[in-house]
Design an enzyme around this catalytic site. Structure first.
Site, PDB file in Angstrom:
ATOM      1  N   ARG A  29     -15.014 -17.320 -44.265  1.00 46.65           N
ATOM      2  CA  ARG A  29     -15.666 -16.123 -45.060  1.00 46.65           C
ATOM      3  C   ARG A  29     -17.169 -15.716 -44.270  1.00 46.65           C
ATOM      4  O   ARG A  29     -17.571 -14.895 -44.859  1.00 46.65           O
ATOM      5  CB  ARG A  29     -15.881 -16.590 -46.480  1.00 46.65           C
ATOM      6  CG  ARG A  29     -14.508 -16.829 -46.971  1.00 46.65           C
ATOM      7  CD  ARG A  29     -14.645 -17.408 -48.425  1.00 46.65           C
ATOM      8  NE  ARG A  29     -15.133 -18.550 -48.368  1.00 46.65           N
ATOM      9  CZ  ARG A  29     -15.159 -19.400 -49.289  1.00 46.65           C
ATOM     10  NH1 ARG A  29     -14.989 -19.072 -50.446  1.00 46.65           N
ATOM     11  NH2 ARG A  29     -15.691 -20.723 -49.164  1.00 46.65           N
ATOM     12  N   ARG A  38      -9.090 -11.188 -46.126  1.00 49.57           N
ATOM     13  CA  ARG A  38      -8.768 -11.929 -47.339  1.00 49.57           C
ATOM     14  C   ARG A  38      -8.745 -10.773 -48.578  1.00 49.57           C
ATOM     15  O   ARG A  38      -8.511 -11.071 -49.679  1.00 49.57           O
ATOM     16  CB  ARG A  38      -9.957 -12.737 -47.507  1.00 49.57           C
ATOM     17  CG  ARG A  38      -9.669 -14.236 -47.083  1.00 49.57           C
ATOM     18  CD  ARG A  38      -8.587 -14.834 -47.788  1.00 49.57           C
ATOM     19  NE  ARG A  38      -9.143 -15.561 -48.856  1.00 49.57           N
ATOM     20  CZ  ARG A  38      -9.141 -15.094 -50.270  1.00 49.57           C
ATOM     21  NH1 ARG A  38      -8.490 -14.104 -50.536  1.00 49.57           N
ATOM     22  NH2 ARG A  38      -9.816 -15.983 -51.009  1.00 49.57           N
ATOM     23  N   ASP A  74      -4.591 -25.414 -44.536  1.00 52.37           N
ATOM     24  CA  ASP A  74      -5.581 -26.112 -45.177  1.00 52.37           C
ATOM     25  C   ASP A  74      -5.070 -27.670 -45.382  1.00 52.37           C
ATOM     26  O   ASP A  74      -3.753 -27.834 -45.191  1.00 52.37           O
ATOM     27  CB  ASP A  74      -5.678 -25.728 -46.903  1.00 52.37           C
ATOM     28  CG  ASP A  74      -6.711 -26.202 -47.292  1.00 52.37           C
ATOM     29  OD1 ASP A  74      -7.913 -25.728 -47.282  1.00 52.37           O
ATOM     30  OD2 ASP A  74      -6.570 -27.130 -48.217  1.00 52.37           O
ATOM     31  N   TYR A 149      -7.801 -35.368 -54.201  1.00 57.00           N
ATOM     32  CA  TYR A 149      -7.219 -34.093 -54.705  1.00 57.00           C
ATOM     33  C   TYR A 149      -5.973 -34.099 -55.689  1.00 57.00           C
ATOM     34  O   TYR A 149      -5.856 -33.521 -56.946  1.00 57.00           O
ATOM     35  CB  TYR A 149      -7.102 -33.007 -53.828  1.00 57.00           C
ATOM     36  CG  TYR A 149      -8.172 -32.585 -53.047  1.00 57.00           C
ATOM     37  CD1 TYR A 149      -9.456 -31.604 -53.896  1.00 57.00           C
ATOM     38  CD2 TYR A 149      -8.938 -32.811 -51.977  1.00 57.00           C
ATOM     39  CE1 TYR A 149     -10.494 -31.263 -53.243  1.00 57.00           C
ATOM     40  CE2 TYR A 149     -10.045 -32.295 -51.212  1.00 57.00           C
ATOM     41  CZ  TYR A 149     -10.771 -31.865 -52.056  1.00 57.00           C
ATOM     42  OH  TYR A 149     -11.816 -31.178 -51.495  1.00 57.00           O
TER      43      TYR A 149
END
Ligand code: CP3
Length: 346
Positions: A29, A38, A74, A149
């Site tokens: 970003r 995006r 990812d 996670y």
């Protein structure tokens, strides 16, 4: 010859004309061209659309003289196929967090080509489109970081729920870590077969464990990953974030390169790891917010700490921040090339 590219040579601790550099989260970003992509697609769609994932991987390569590229994806991407339901907001969110042995038993170890064909296709596109002098790094998450996670269900500073499960249900935890290790091993092997030229394992939350629990829980699952990928013969990079107290254990892992966060000087890391490991790192990402002269002074300190021995890949000590000025990245990359070449010639 790909074997003589500075990044791949440094992974093998061979001499290079300059210190190679790439940047964790180099696609992202802080680049306006990434934000433009995006605006049109969400993050999950971006990772699942090979042409777009390849495009954003190439964006930083077009802008900066980087010595390596890293697949845009990812660490959580391949867990969906195990039966772990994934979303992003902006970090990973798991809608069915794993909190019982029965849930662990129900998880599948998917075939990567069926589970994540878009990742393999992204790699194949990139090998055609990347300049020949820029090698491609494939990557995956370390079992313990994926465990954090999968059990917590979202990002956290402390991962208290995941750690409660680890200590409260050690058998189910070992089983989950083992399954994640088998999944990542197969996933990384498939990336190598698709054309990745080095493999990196991100252990972003390794620093949540003390050395004893790291050896008890994290290391056995990591060794399963290594057993699968070491025979492939590609350079392997392992990044135990905030892992300075774990390096004695990391030393025994069969990896070529150890990523070091900015909290530990590279000379110390080299002393603990010994001469058999290359190091990657470790400029504080916040240094990119300093005035240019101070940025370059801090980058020079990282070169000083790495010393003249071969086997240093310059990087940040963790991912680049979203508000970083890309011109600072350009300054850093050019400085590392020029200054390291000057030092090698003197
Ligand atoms: O350029 C690259 O480095 C390749 C792409 C990459 C991403 N994630 C893209 C991404 C890589 C190598 C990762 C790895 C990753 N993902 C890690 C390990 C590295 C680390 O930083 O410790 C971890 C822990 C994750 C999990 C994850 N994914 C988080 C915590 C977040 C939120 C990040 C944030 O800054 O808000 C994500 C989402 C994500 N992954 C983004 C990107 C570019 C931001 C997504 C967006 O565009 O909204």
């Amino acid at each position: 010859m790909s074997g003589t590219l500075p990044f791949l040579a440094a992974c093998r601790r061979e001499p290079t004309p300059h210190t190679p550099i790439w940047i964790m989260r180099q696609a992202g970003r802080y680049l306006e061209e990434y934000r433009a992509v995006r605006e049109k697609v969400d993050f999950l769609t971006l990772t699942k659309t090979p042409e777009l994932a390849a495009e954003v991987t190439l964006q930083p390569i077009r802008r900066f003289a980087l010595d390596a590229s890293i697949l845009f994806s990812d660490i959580m991407t391949p867990v969906e196929g195990m039966g772990i339901e994934l979303d992003f907001n902006p970090g990973p969110v798991i809608t069915n967090p794993i909190r019982s042995q029965a849930q662990v038993d129900a998880l599948r170890i998917p075939d990567p080509e069926e589970n994540v064909p878009f990742v393999m296709e992204t790699i194949r596109i990139l090998r055609r489109e990347l300049p020949a002098h820029v090698p491609l790094i494939g990557f995956g998450g370390a079992p313990f970081t994926l465990f954090c996670y999968a059990v917590e269900g979202k990002g956290s500073k402390t991962f208290s729920t995941a750690k409660s499960f680890l200590y409260g249900e050690p058998d189910a935890s070992h089983a989950l870590l083992g399954k994640l290790g088998d999944m990542v091993g197969a996933y990384l092997e498939a990336q190598a077969q698709a054309g990745a030229q080095a493999l990196m394992v991100f252990d972003s939350w390794a620093g949540l464990l003390g050395p004893g629990d790291y050896r008890r829980f994290a290391l056995p699952a990591l060794e399963r990953v290594m057993a699968r990928i070491v025979p492939l013969g590609l350079p392997i990079i392992y990044f135990p974030n905030q892992g300075s107290t774990l390096l004695e254990s990391v030393r025994t892992l069969p990896v070529d390169v150890v990523g070091i966060d900015w909290r530990l000087p590279l000379s110390e890391a080299r002393r603990i790891l010994g001469p058999e490991k290359a190091v990657q790192g470790n400029l504080d990402p916040a240094a990119l917010f300093a005035p240019p002269s101070e940025l370059l002074r801090l980058a020079g300190e990282v070169l000083d700490e790495a010393g003249p021995a071969p086997g240093h890949i310059f990087n940040l000590g963790h991912g680049i921040e979203r508000t970083t000025d890309p011109d600072q990245v350009a300054r850093l990359v050019d400085f590392v090339h020029e200054e390291s070449a000057r030092r090698k010639n003197r």
